[in-house]
Every structure is written in C-alpha cells, then in structure tokens.
Design a protein around this motif. Structure first.
Motif, PDB file in Angstrom:
ATOM      1  N   GLY A  13      10.558  28.081 -22.398  1.00  0.00           N
ATOM      2  CA  GLY A  13      10.403  27.402 -23.693  1.00  0.00           C
ATOM      3  C   GLY A  13      11.710  27.488 -24.463  1.00  0.00           C
ATOM      4  N   ALA A  14      12.340  28.657 -24.427  1.00  0.00           N
ATOM      5  CA  ALA A  14      13.624  28.826 -25.112  1.00  0.00           C
ATOM      6  C   ALA A  14      14.726  28.001 -24.426  1.00  0.00           C
ATOM      7  CB  ALA A  14      14.008  30.306 -25.156  1.00  0.00           C
ATOM      8  N   VAL A  15      14.658  27.915 -23.095  1.00  0.00           N
ATOM      9  CA  VAL A  15      15.641  27.081 -22.377  1.00  0.00           C
ATOM     10  C   VAL A  15      15.444  25.608 -22.760  1.00  0.00           C
ATOM     11  CG1 VAL A  15      16.486  26.337 -20.101  1.00  0.00           C
ATOM     12  CG2 VAL A  15      15.772  28.717 -20.442  1.00  0.00           C
ATOM     13  N   LEU A  16      14.182  25.182 -22.832  1.00  0.00           N
ATOM     14  CA  LEU A  16      13.876  23.805 -23.248  1.00  0.00           C
ATOM     15  C   LEU A  16      14.437  23.530 -24.649  1.00  0.00           C
ATOM     16  CD1 LEU A  16      12.262  21.109 -22.856  1.00  0.00           C
ATOM     17  CD2 LEU A  16      10.250  22.314 -23.743  1.00  0.00           C
ATOM     18  N   ALA A  17      14.266  24.495 -25.547  1.00  0.00           N
ATOM     19  CA  ALA A  17      14.799  24.332 -26.914  1.00  0.00           C
ATOM     20  C   ALA A  17      16.325  24.195 -26.877  1.00  0.00           C
ATOM     21  CB  ALA A  17      14.393  25.516 -27.780  1.00  0.00           C
ATOM     22  N   CYS A  18      16.965  24.979 -25.992  1.00  0.00           N
ATOM     23  CA  CYS A  18      18.438  24.910 -25.883  1.00  0.00           C
ATOM     24  C   CYS A  18      18.897  23.587 -25.276  1.00  0.00           C
ATOM     25  CB  CYS A  18      18.962  26.079 -25.039  1.00  0.00           C
ATOM     26  SG  CYS A  18      18.804  27.671 -25.856  1.00  0.00           S
ATOM     27  N   ALA A  19      18.080  23.008 -24.396  1.00  0.00           N
ATOM     28  CA  ALA A  19      18.454  21.714 -23.795  1.00  0.00           C
ATOM     29  C   ALA A  19      18.449  20.606 -24.846  1.00  0.00           C
ATOM     30  CB  ALA A  19      17.489  21.369 -22.658  1.00  0.00           C
ATOM     31  N   CYS A  20      17.599  20.763 -25.872  1.00  0.00           N
ATOM     32  CA  CYS A  20      17.558  19.749 -26.939  1.00  0.00           C
ATOM     33  C   CYS A  20      18.907  19.728 -27.669  1.00  0.00           C
ATOM     34  CB  CYS A  20      16.414  20.067 -27.907  1.00  0.00           C
ATOM     35  SG  CYS A  20      14.777  19.888 -27.150  1.00  0.00           S
ATOM     36  N   ASP A  21      19.139  18.648 -28.419  1.00  0.00           N
ATOM     37  CA  ASP A  21      20.447  18.496 -29.080  1.00  0.00           C
ATOM     38  C   ASP A  21      20.556  19.326 -30.353  1.00  0.00           C
ATOM     39  OD1 ASP A  21      21.705  16.309 -27.371  1.00  0.00           O
ATOM     40  OD2 ASP A  21      19.703  15.533 -27.779  1.00  0.00           O
ATOM     41  N   PHE A  22      19.419  19.545 -31.009  1.00  0.00           N
ATOM     42  CA  PHE A  22      19.403  20.351 -32.237  1.00  0.00           C
ATOM     43  C   PHE A  22      18.106  21.153 -32.278  1.00  0.00           C
ATOM     44  CE2 PHE A  22      21.721  16.437 -33.323  1.00  0.00           C
ATOM     45  CZ  PHE A  22      22.925  16.960 -33.773  1.00  0.00           C
ATOM     46  N   ARG A  23      18.171  22.279 -33.011  1.00  0.00           N
ATOM     47  CA  ARG A  23      16.998  23.104 -33.223  1.00  0.00           C
ATOM     48  C   ARG A  23      16.834  23.405 -34.714  1.00  0.00           C
ATOM     49  NH1 ARG A  23      19.357  23.330 -28.987  1.00  0.00           N
ATOM     50  NH2 ARG A  23      21.210  23.845 -30.182  1.00  0.00           N
ATOM     51  N   LEU A  24      15.587  23.289 -35.174  1.00  0.00           N
ATOM     52  CA  LEU A  24      15.219  23.687 -36.535  1.00  0.00           C
ATOM     53  C   LEU A  24      14.040  24.644 -36.359  1.00  0.00           C
ATOM     54  CD1 LEU A  24      15.048  20.071 -38.040  1.00  0.00           C
ATOM     55  CD2 LEU A  24      17.018  21.593 -38.095  1.00  0.00           C
ATOM     56  N   MET A  25      13.871  25.588 -37.303  1.00  0.00           N
ATOM     57  CA  MET A  25      12.769  26.554 -37.110  1.00  0.00           C
ATOM     58  C   MET A  25      12.130  26.917 -38.436  1.00  0.00           C
ATOM     59  SD  MET A  25      12.896  30.041 -34.848  1.00  0.00           S
ATOM     60  CE  MET A  25      11.404  30.878 -34.299  1.00  0.00           C
ATOM     61  N   LYS A  26      10.864  27.289 -38.377  1.00  0.00           N
ATOM     62  CA  LYS A  26      10.224  27.801 -39.592  1.00  0.00           C
ATOM     63  C   LYS A  26      10.375  29.320 -39.602  1.00  0.00           C
ATOM     64  CE  LYS A  26       5.365  28.018 -38.139  1.00  0.00           C
ATOM     65  NZ  LYS A  26       4.909  29.344 -38.497  1.00  0.00           N
ATOM     66  N   SER A  27      10.442  29.887 -40.806  1.00  0.00           N
ATOM     67  CA  SER A  27      10.835  31.299 -40.898  1.00  0.00           C
ATOM     68  C   SER A  27       9.677  32.244 -41.167  1.00  0.00           C
ATOM     69  CB  SER A  27      11.892  31.476 -41.995  1.00  0.00           C
ATOM     70  OG  SER A  27      11.400  30.959 -43.214  1.00  0.00           O
ATOM     71  N   ASP A  28       8.460  31.714 -41.438  1.00  0.00           N
ATOM     72  CA  ASP A  28       7.382  32.664 -41.773  1.00  0.00           C
ATOM     73  C   ASP A  28       6.925  33.451 -40.555  1.00  0.00           C
ATOM     74  OD1 ASP A  28       6.302  30.352 -40.684  1.00  0.00           O
ATOM     75  OD2 ASP A  28       4.559  30.283 -42.011  1.00  0.00           O
ATOM     76  N   ALA A  43      23.920  25.972 -26.739  1.00  0.00           N
ATOM     77  CA  ALA A  43      23.142  26.166 -27.967  1.00  0.00           C
ATOM     78  C   ALA A  43      23.360  27.541 -28.617  1.00  0.00           C
ATOM     79  CB  ALA A  43      21.656  25.999 -27.652  1.00  0.00           C
ATOM     80  N   ILE A  44      23.763  28.515 -27.803  1.00  0.00           N
ATOM     81  CA  ILE A  44      23.795  29.912 -28.285  1.00  0.00           C
ATOM     82  C   ILE A  44      25.157  30.532 -27.975  1.00  0.00           C
ATOM     83  CG2 ILE A  44      22.703  32.182 -28.099  1.00  0.00           C
ATOM     84  CD1 ILE A  44      20.139  30.893 -27.289  1.00  0.00           C
ATOM     85  N   PRO A  45      25.832  31.101 -28.979  1.00  0.00           N
ATOM     86  CA  PRO A  45      27.103  31.781 -28.704  1.00  0.00           C
ATOM     87  C   PRO A  45      26.913  32.881 -27.645  1.00  0.00           C
ATOM     88  CG  PRO A  45      26.736  31.549 -31.065  1.00  0.00           C
ATOM     89  CD  PRO A  45      25.454  31.128 -30.388  1.00  0.00           C
ATOM     90  N   GLN A  46      27.892  33.002 -26.743  1.00  0.00           N
ATOM     91  CA  GLN A  46      27.754  33.861 -25.569  1.00  0.00           C
ATOM     92  C   GLN A  46      27.387  35.311 -25.907  1.00  0.00           C
ATOM     93  OE1 GLN A  46      27.458  33.342 -22.408  1.00  0.00           O
ATOM     94  NE2 GLN A  46      27.564  35.510 -21.793  1.00  0.00           N
ATOM     95  N   ALA A  47      28.061  35.903 -26.917  1.00  0.00           N
ATOM     96  CA  ALA A  47      27.805  37.314 -27.207  1.00  0.00           C
ATOM     97  C   ALA A  47      26.362  37.527 -27.689  1.00  0.00           C
ATOM     98  CB  ALA A  47      28.790  37.818 -28.260  1.00  0.00           C
ATOM     99  N   PHE A  48      25.869  36.578 -28.470  1.00  0.00           N
ATOM    100  CA  PHE A  48      24.493  36.696 -28.959  1.00  0.00           C
ATOM    101  C   PHE A  48      23.510  36.517 -27.802  1.00  0.00           C
ATOM    102  CE2 PHE A  48      20.867  34.695 -31.500  1.00  0.00           C
ATOM    103  CZ  PHE A  48      20.403  35.898 -31.988  1.00  0.00           C
ATOM    104  N   PHE A  49      23.768  35.515 -26.949  1.00  0.00           N
ATOM    105  CA  PHE A  49      22.894  35.308 -25.784  1.00  0.00           C
ATOM    106  C   PHE A  49      22.896  36.544 -24.884  1.00  0.00           C
ATOM    107  CE2 PHE A  49      22.651  33.904 -21.244  1.00  0.00           C
ATOM    108  CZ  PHE A  49      21.270  33.828 -21.211  1.00  0.00           C
ATOM    109  N   ASP A  71      21.732  32.748 -38.609  1.00  0.00           N
ATOM    110  CA  ASP A  71      22.973  33.530 -38.760  1.00  0.00           C
ATOM    111  C   ASP A  71      23.889  33.342 -37.551  1.00  0.00           C
ATOM    112  OD1 ASP A  71      21.914  34.446 -41.120  1.00  0.00           O
ATOM    113  OD2 ASP A  71      21.319  36.409 -40.333  1.00  0.00           O
ATOM    114  N   ASN A  72      23.285  33.127 -36.372  1.00  0.00           N
ATOM    115  CA  ASN A  72      24.077  32.973 -35.144  1.00  0.00           C
ATOM    116  C   ASN A  72      24.252  31.512 -34.726  1.00  0.00           C
ATOM    117  OD1 ASN A  72      24.761  35.758 -33.858  1.00  0.00           O
ATOM    118  ND2 ASN A  72      22.711  35.971 -34.745  1.00  0.00           N
ATOM    119  N   LYS A  73      23.929  30.608 -35.661  1.00  0.00           N
ATOM    120  CA  LYS A  73      24.167  29.171 -35.459  1.00  0.00           C
ATOM    121  C   LYS A  73      23.406  28.575 -34.270  1.00  0.00           C
ATOM    122  CE  LYS A  73      28.747  28.945 -37.644  1.00  0.00           C
ATOM    123  NZ  LYS A  73      28.492  30.016 -38.578  1.00  0.00           N
ATOM    124  N   VAL A  74      22.243  29.169 -33.949  1.00  0.00           N
ATOM    125  CA  VAL A  74      21.407  28.613 -32.880  1.00  0.00           C
ATOM    126  C   VAL A  74      20.562  27.473 -33.437  1.00  0.00           C
ATOM    127  CG1 VAL A  74      19.604  29.144 -31.180  1.00  0.00           C
ATOM    128  CG2 VAL A  74      21.346  30.862 -31.749  1.00  0.00           C
TER     129      VAL A  74
END
Ligand code: A1D88
Length: 244
Positions: A111-126, A152-158, A175-178
C-alpha cells in the motif's frame, strides 16, 4: 464492476475509491484497478485521478497475504501475481495524467509502495500510520520498488523506515516531504485532494512523455531485474507460506 474499487468523476478528475476494509492487493484487486485505468484513458475529459479509500481505518494494507497463502497457489501463481503488481505500478508511473494519493488511513507494505508510485500524496493527520513492515512480515521489496519509493521518500528517511518497520503519522511525512500537505480530518482531506487534483489540466501527451522519461530507470529495473528476482523469491515465499 466495483467490488474492490469504485469510480466516479468530479469535473475533470476521476476519483477511485478502494472499498474493502483493508484494500489488500490480490489478483481481483489488480484486475479491477486496471479496468478503471482503461476507463479513465478512454474518457478524454479526465485530466487527473485521486486514489482514496472508504474504509474507516485503512487506505491500503498492501499484499493480500491470506490470498497468497492459499493452498491452491503454486510458485508460478505467486510469480504471475508479483509480475502483475509490477505491471500496475509501471502503468501508474507512466500514466498520462497526475495520480494523487489521498491517504485517509493506514498505508502499509505494498500500500505504501502504491502511494509512492502515485505522483503526489496528501494525508489526513487525525489517524492513520504509514509503514513499511517488510522486515516484520518477511516479504522483500522487488528491485524496482526501491526507485519507486525513492522518487517519493528521501533516502535517509526511507532507510530508517525500512530498517525498523516503524510507523509514522502525517506530520512526520510532511516534515520529510513525503506528502504535499496534511489535513485535519477526512472531509478536509477529500476536498483538498479534489482541489489539488483539479489544478492539473494539461495535455495527456506531455504528461506521458515526461512521466515516462522521469521514471525510465524504474521501468528499466522492472524489465531487467524484477523477472529474475520474482522467479527466485516466489519459490521461497510459496514454501514459507505453505509451512505456516
Ligand atoms: C512488498 C510488499 C509487502 C506487503 O505488502 S506485506 C503486507 C503488509 N501489511 C501489513 O503488514 C499490515 C498488517 N496490519 C497491521 O499491522 C494492522 O492491521 C494495522 C497496524 C494496520 C492496524 O492495526 P490496529 O490495531 O487496527 O490499529 P488502529 O486501531 O487503527 O490504531 C492503533 C492505535 O493507534 C492510534 N493511531 C492511529 N493512527 C495514529 C496516528 N497517526 N498517530 C497516533 N495514533 C494513531 C489509534 O487511535 C489506536 O489507538 P487506541 O488503541 O488508543 O484506540
């Protein structure tokens, strides 16, 4: 047919809503996803896609391990399924319009890989965690998944996420620009995702050209490294799953 994913159109945006409790990936999920992408490509008025979920808790929990462990499966069935996973990811990274993941719940594994394949990600924070639990569930990434994730994810964070299997929330992803933006709740996320998607109204040909060029190393890895890896790993996975 909308057993796994519903489709509706909001002006020039197609909204794909995954509609099972965990939105696990199995052959039927992949087939339906591809059918919806065919329908979107056939409708020349559509310029962008939002991918979201109607589950209260989950955006997508990744591969359907229960389906994979089915005793009627053979190493060949598993290999075929993994090739189909790669084919869908390839279609997304070369799809001729932006695809925006509106993450409204737990986003785990494939699911996370699918999200990374997309061009942009937005998320809810609750509520909702993002996680790569591969180290815990003993399912390795395919070779092409690393560059998909890296776009989608900077290498050090991934590296931190992948080594630990830790769960992170929306603020840490921002914070990590994902993710591009986070929203306080479901309603704000859905409205925000639609507004974000509708800014993209350019020609499909130029999106196809640019996405294909931008992601050509990923496609090369899919073509040259994934098949051998899948062949090897499917036998091992099958053996492990049958022994459980
Ligand atoms: C290469 C590819 C490989 C694969 O795809 S392999 C398959 C990978 N998939 C998996 O391994 C998924 C397995 N599933 C799970 O691990 C669990 O199914 C989940 C962790 C996804 C969900 O577990 P649950 O216990 O149902 O979680 P909750 O009740 O939704 O949340 C637990 C607590 O955490 C709080 N919480 C949720 N989101 C956040 C957040 N973002 N920040 C802080 N807290 C949060 C909740 O409220 C709750 O708390 P409170 O227990 O007190 O009610």
């Amino acid at each position: 047919m909308t057993r796994f994913i519903a489709i509706k159109t909001e002006e020039s945006t197609a909204v794909l809503t995954m509609n099972t409790p965990e939105n696990r990936h199995n052959p039927e999920f992949l087939a339906e996803f591809n059918q919806h992408l065919d329908q979107i490509e056939a409708d020349k008025n559509i310029k962008s896609v939002v991918l979201t979920s109607n589950s209260e808790k989950n955006w997508s929990l990744g591969i359907d391990l229960e389906w994979m462990a089915n005793t009627s499966n053979t190493p060949e069935t598993i290999a075929g399924f993994m090739s189909d996973v790669t084919a869908l990811l390839k279609r997304i990274i070369t799809f001729p319009m932006p695809i925006i993941a509106a993450l409204n719940g737990h986003t785990f594994g494939n699911g996370a890989v699918l999200a990374c394949a997309c061009d942009f990600r937005l998320m809810k924070s609750d509520k909702g965690f993002f996680c790569f639990p591969e180290v815990d569930v003993m399912v390795p990434f395919l070779p092409s998944m690393f560059p998909i994730i890296n776009k989608a994810i900077p290498q050090a964070f991934f590296n931190r996420l992948a080594m630990s299997g830790m769960r992170v929330g929306a603020q840490e992803l921002l914070d990590n620009k994902v993710v591009e933006a986070i929203f306080a709740d479901e309603a704000q996320l859905q409205a925000g995702a639609l507004g974000f998607a509708q800014q993209f109204n350019k020609n499909r040909w130029i999106y196809a050209q640019n996405k294909t060029q931008m992601n050509k190393q990923i496609v090369l890895t899919m073509e040259t490294e994934d098949p051998i890896f899948i062949d090897n790993i499917s036998k091992l996975l099958w053996k492990n799953l049958q022994q459980k």
